[in-house]
Design a protein around this motif. Sequence first.
Motif, PDB file in Angstrom:
ATOM      1  N   HIS A   1       0.828  -1.208   0.000  1.00  0.00           N
ATOM      2  CA  HIS A   1       0.000   0.000   0.000  1.00  0.00           C
ATOM      3  C   HIS A   1       0.862   1.258   0.000  1.00  0.00           C
ATOM      4  O   HIS A   1       0.506   2.258  -0.632  1.00  0.00           O
ATOM      5  N   ARG A   2       1.995   1.230   0.691  1.00  0.00           N
ATOM      6  CA  ARG A   2       2.855   2.393   0.851  1.00  0.00           C
ATOM      7  C   ARG A   2       3.968   2.400  -0.196  1.00  0.00           C
ATOM      8  O   ARG A   2       5.139   2.255   0.100  1.00  0.00           O
ATOM      9  N   HIS A   3       3.564   2.599  -1.437  1.00  0.00           N
ATOM     10  CA  HIS A   3       4.525   2.655  -2.543  1.00  0.00           C
ATOM     11  C   HIS A   3       5.492   3.813  -2.364  1.00  0.00           C
ATOM     12  O   HIS A   3       6.598   3.796  -2.896  1.00  0.00           O
ATOM     13  N   ASP A   4       5.062   4.843  -1.629  1.00  0.00           N
ATOM     14  CA  ASP A   4       5.934   5.995  -1.414  1.00  0.00           C
ATOM     15  C   ASP A   4       7.118   5.651  -0.520  1.00  0.00           C
ATOM     16  O   ASP A   4       8.112   6.372  -0.515  1.00  0.00           O
ATOM     17  N   ALA A   5       7.038   4.560   0.219  1.00  0.00           N
ATOM     18  CA  ALA A   5       8.166   4.105   1.028  1.00  0.00           C
ATOM     19  C   ALA A   5       9.110   3.354   0.098  1.00  0.00           C
ATOM     20  O   ALA A   5       8.945   2.168  -0.170  1.00  0.00           O
ATOM     21  N   GLN A   6      10.077   4.082  -0.433  1.00  0.00           N
ATOM     22  CA  GLN A   6      11.009   3.511  -1.396  1.00  0.00           C
ATOM     23  C   GLN A   6      11.920   2.485  -0.727  1.00  0.00           C
ATOM     24  O   GLN A   6      12.292   2.627   0.446  1.00  0.00           O
ATOM     25  N   ASN A   7      12.312   1.456  -1.477  1.00  0.00           N
ATOM     26  CA  ASN A   7      13.216   0.443  -0.939  1.00  0.00           C
ATOM     27  C   ASN A   7      14.508   1.075  -0.427  1.00  0.00           C
ATOM     28  O   ASN A   7      15.024   0.683   0.620  1.00  0.00           O
ATOM     29  N   ILE A   8      15.044   2.039  -1.141  1.00  0.00           N
ATOM     30  CA  ILE A   8      16.297   2.679  -0.729  1.00  0.00           C
ATOM     31  C   ILE A   8      16.122   3.380   0.617  1.00  0.00           C
ATOM     32  O   ILE A   8      17.022   3.369   1.458  1.00  0.00           O
ATOM     33  N   ASP A   9      14.955   3.964   0.856  1.00  0.00           N
ATOM     34  CA  ASP A   9      14.693   4.611   2.141  1.00  0.00           C
ATOM     35  C   ASP A   9      14.538   3.573   3.254  1.00  0.00           C
ATOM     36  O   ASP A   9      15.016   3.769   4.375  1.00  0.00           O
ATOM     37  N   LEU A  10      13.859   2.477   2.953  1.00  0.00           N
ATOM     38  CA  LEU A  10      13.739   1.398   3.938  1.00  0.00           C
ATOM     39  C   LEU A  10      15.124   0.857   4.298  1.00  0.00           C
ATOM     40  O   LEU A  10      15.424   0.629   5.474  1.00  0.00           O
ATOM     41  N   MET A  11      15.964   0.656   3.291  1.00  0.00           N
ATOM     42  CA  MET A  11      17.327   0.177   3.543  1.00  0.00           C
ATOM     43  C   MET A  11      18.105   1.181   4.375  1.00  0.00           C
ATOM     44  O   MET A  11      18.836   0.805   5.289  1.00  0.00           O
TER      45      MET A  11
ATOM     46  N   LYS B   1       8.960  -1.602 -10.109  1.00  0.00           N
ATOM     47  CA  LYS B   1       9.991  -0.572 -10.297  1.00  0.00           C
ATOM     48  C   LYS B   1       9.541   0.486 -11.299  1.00  0.00           C
ATOM     49  O   LYS B   1       9.711   1.680 -11.073  1.00  0.00           O
ATOM     50  N   ALA B   2       8.988   0.033 -12.412  1.00  0.00           N
ATOM     51  CA  ALA B   2       8.561   0.975 -13.456  1.00  0.00           C
ATOM     52  C   ALA B   2       7.460   1.903 -12.946  1.00  0.00           C
ATOM     53  O   ALA B   2       7.433   3.087 -13.289  1.00  0.00           O
ATOM     54  N   ARG B   3       6.567   1.375 -12.128  1.00  0.00           N
ATOM     55  CA  ARG B   3       5.450   2.185 -11.624  1.00  0.00           C
ATOM     56  C   ARG B   3       5.829   3.103 -10.460  1.00  0.00           C
ATOM     57  O   ARG B   3       5.337   4.221 -10.366  1.00  0.00           O
ATOM     58  N   TYR B   4       6.654   2.584  -9.550  1.00  0.00           N
ATOM     59  CA  TYR B   4       6.799   3.256  -8.259  1.00  0.00           C
ATOM     60  C   TYR B   4       8.215   3.693  -7.869  1.00  0.00           C
ATOM     61  O   TYR B   4       8.350   4.569  -7.029  1.00  0.00           O
ATOM     62  N   GLN B   5       9.229   3.054  -8.402  1.00  0.00           N
ATOM     63  CA  GLN B   5      10.577   3.368  -7.936  1.00  0.00           C
ATOM     64  C   GLN B   5      11.081   4.670  -8.534  1.00  0.00           C
ATOM     65  O   GLN B   5      10.962   4.893  -9.734  1.00  0.00           O
ATOM     66  N   THR B   6      11.646   5.500  -7.686  1.00  0.00           N
ATOM     67  CA  THR B   6      12.238   6.755  -8.137  1.00  0.00           C
ATOM     68  C   THR B   6      13.754   6.607  -8.151  1.00  0.00           C
ATOM     69  O   THR B   6      14.314   5.677  -7.562  1.00  0.00           O
TER      70      THR B   6
END
Length: 109
Positions: free
Chosen positions: A34-44, A83-88
């Motif tokens: 649900h929280r696509h705005d929480a980027q993987n890089i930020d979680l890491m 990634k295409a939809r949500y990753q910045t």
Amino acid sequence: MDTNAELTSPDALDALPDAIAAAAFRRLVRHLRHRHDAQNIDLMGLAGFCRNCLADWINDAGAGLDKAAAREVIHGLPAAEWKARYQTDATEEQLARMAESVKRNAPGH
């Protein structure tokens, strides 16, 4: 058996019934979906793990999936599509924060 004593064992997490732990894990994964705005890089950078780590962990636990299938379970769609939809694009600051966080996860640290 005293449930409170069981939950104060050396690691109370191990005392949780598997069904409860699984429900909490599924809730975490759905929350991340649900929280696509929480980027993987930020979680890491903050916590030292991300959606891809969760995919690796389900395989470590015995899921027996290939990497792409495990990531699809966690992302809720193929990882490339996610990634295409949500990753910045990652900023230098995000990359530096992630590198520091990963160091803290190193064995013996």
